[in-house]
Design an enzyme around this catalytic site. Structure first.
Site, PDB file in Angstrom:
ATOM      1  CB  SER A 174      -1.209  -0.131   1.189  1.00 50.58           C
ATOM      2  OG  SER A 174      -1.638   1.034   1.442  1.00 50.58           O
ATOM      3  CG  ASP A 344      -6.339  -2.959  -4.316  1.00 59.52           C
ATOM      4  OD1 ASP A 344      -7.348  -2.010  -3.391  1.00 59.52           O
ATOM      5  OD2 ASP A 344      -5.181  -3.512  -3.702  1.00 59.52           O
ATOM      6  CG  HIS A 377      -5.386  -2.418  -0.476  1.00 58.92           C
ATOM      7  ND1 HIS A 377      -5.516  -1.562  -1.202  1.00 58.92           N
ATOM      8  CD2 HIS A 377      -5.061  -1.560   1.044  1.00 58.92           C
ATOM      9  CE1 HIS A 377      -4.286  -0.806  -1.216  1.00 58.92           C
ATOM     10  NE2 HIS A 377      -3.895  -0.321   0.517  1.00 58.92           N
TER      11      HIS A 377
END
Ligand SMILES: *[C@@H]1O[C@H](CO)[C@@H](O)[C@H](O)[C@H]1NC(C)=O
Ligand SMILES: *[C@@H]1O[C@H](CO)[C@@H](O)[C@H](O)[C@H]1NC(C)=O
Ligand SMILES: *[C@@H]1O[C@H](CO)[C@@H](O)[C@H](O)[C@H]1NC(C)=O
Length: 401
Positions: A174, A344, A377
């Site tokens: 991320s 995601d 994610h």
């Protein structure tokens, strides 16, 4: 019910949400043992691994905590190169230690013979010290991810390089991928690396379909003076509670499923781990950092923090617009492994494709691109099957470089 709870909880850190989840979760008020004892003592030694706490001071005075796992659980000293793991937004090194040992990347790497290093960005529990400021000073929170690129990353890489005498592999998740991409457009840092693995890569953000994240960006940009006045972005604080209510109001969303609203529907989380998660996360960040990310959602560029007008930018940068991080400057021979997921909503596949376009001149034998249809994610770091799906191929990639 358990899944809904974990989803609410996870929403608090992955991008921008908050206290709706934390406030409702009764276990949140428990004080983290990591806060008292350090991550080594509370989460690594307890699993039977040796662990060292390190600190490194950045050029702007932040004292960052690092953990090192120098041996496997059986006690065999690492005989493979160092690997540095860099967490994402509102998380810390606990990211890599949260599942069972055979599901958590830090332990898996240690057992495979790697010398494992875990970094903690400024403002997180392990990295709250500063040579002259305290977290209660507004000036302590005067930073965005630009400073993670300019100060934290070089200090951390230099420390690992100087202790181990070796170049390292890098793994980011991320926000840990964005700061890597920005940092690696500078040659000096790349010289300390063997390879970089980018899980759920965040770079270009303007196609992001997450309605809640877009609403959050809109609110931040509309009221940036209000937010900048708050300095520290505390995921469980009152101001963030207000933000969440505004987001729900703007989007007409009932906010009953914040996690999916922000990050996408994660396939493979273990809802029984939510207490462990709540004991350690989410972590604070700088409000300025959130505003910077909101700017990216609006503009679709990867640039430094925008001070809002030409004069202010001129004062900070000597030019009317913020300098851009040029992705095509990442050296074409840096081995890269990118893994992204079809579900995601933050590292949206369309945005990832823009990034991949910037890397089109990368040496063909130096890039691995992995697409996982069912992953969102959080699955990349918390998925109970990430060991087989992501970590095994990542270690095969390390073996080649
Ligand atoms: C949403 O905003 C409107 C207008 O400001 C307000 O009247 C309403 O009470 C808000 N709803 C919620 C759920 O906060
Ligand atoms: C999920 O977490 C629970 C509680 O720690 C653990 O007992 C269980 O084995 C985990 N399940 C999987 C599939 O990892
Ligand atoms: C980015 O770098 C490339 C290669 O060095 C250069 O050709 C291009 O003009 C740069 N783009 C920007 C926006 O500076």
């Amino acid at each position: 019910m358990a899944t809904a709870k974990v989803e609410l909880i996870l929403a608090t850190f992955l991008f921008c949400a908050a206290s709706v989840a934390a406030g409702r979760a009764s276990s949140y008020s428990r004080r983290s043992s990591a806060a008292v004892d350090g991550i080594c003592k509370s989460l690594v030694v307890t699993q039977g691994y040796a662990c060292q706490e390190h600190t490194v001071t950045t050029k702007d005075g932040y004292i960052l905590g690092l953990q090192r796992i120098p041996a496997s659980r059986s006690g065999r000293l690492a005989y493979k190169p160092p690997v540095l793991l860099q967490h994402g937004l509102m998380m810390d090194a606990v990211t890599w230690l949260m599942n069972l040992p055979d599901e958590s990347l830090a332990f898996i790497l240690a057992d495979a013979g790697y010398d494992v290093w875990l970094s903690n960005s400024r403002g997180t529990q392990s990295s709250l010290q500063h040579t002259s400021l305290s977290p209660s000073d507004p000036a302590y929170w005067e930073w965005s991810w630009d400073e993670l690129v300019t100060y934290d990353m070089p200090a951390i890489l230099q420390h690992v390089r100087s202790i181990t005498g070796q170049n390292m592999h890098y793994v980011g998740h991320s926000l840990g991928t964005l700061i890597a991409l920005a940092a690696f457009s500078h040659k000096e840092l790349v010289n300390k690396l063997r390879s970089a693995v980018l899980l759920s890569p965040i770079a270009y953000l303007n196609q992001m379909p997450s309605p809640l994240a877009r609403a959050a960006a809109q609110i931040f940009l509309a009221e940036d003076i209000y937010w900048l006045g708050l300095h520290q972005f505390i995921p469980k604080g009152d101001a963030v509670n207000k933000l969440i209510n505004d987001i729900c109001n703007i989007t007409g969303n009932d906010c009953s499923n914040l996690m999916s609203g922000f990050t996408g529907q994660n396939c493979c989380l273990n809802s029984s781990r939510s207490d462990i998660f709540l004991n350690h996360e989410p972590q604070s960040t700088a409000t300025k950092n959130m505003i910077h990310l909101a700017q990216m959602i609006r503009t679709g560029t990867i640039a430094m923090f925008d001070y809002g007008n030409e004069d202010n930018n001129m004062n900070h940068y000597g030019q009317p617009t913020p300098p851009v991080y040029n992705m095509t400057k990442i050296p074409n021979d840096l081995p890269l492994y990118l893994s992204y997921g079809g579900k995601d909503l933050l590292a949206d596949p369309n945005d990832v494709k823009v990034l991949l376009g910037c890397l089109k001149d990368h040496d063909g034998d130096k890039v691995v691109i992995q697409y996982r249809e069912d992953y969102a994610h959080a699955d990349f770091v918390f998925g109970v099957n990430a060991n087989q799906i992501i970590y095994e191929p990542v270690m095969a990639f390390f073996h080649l470089h």
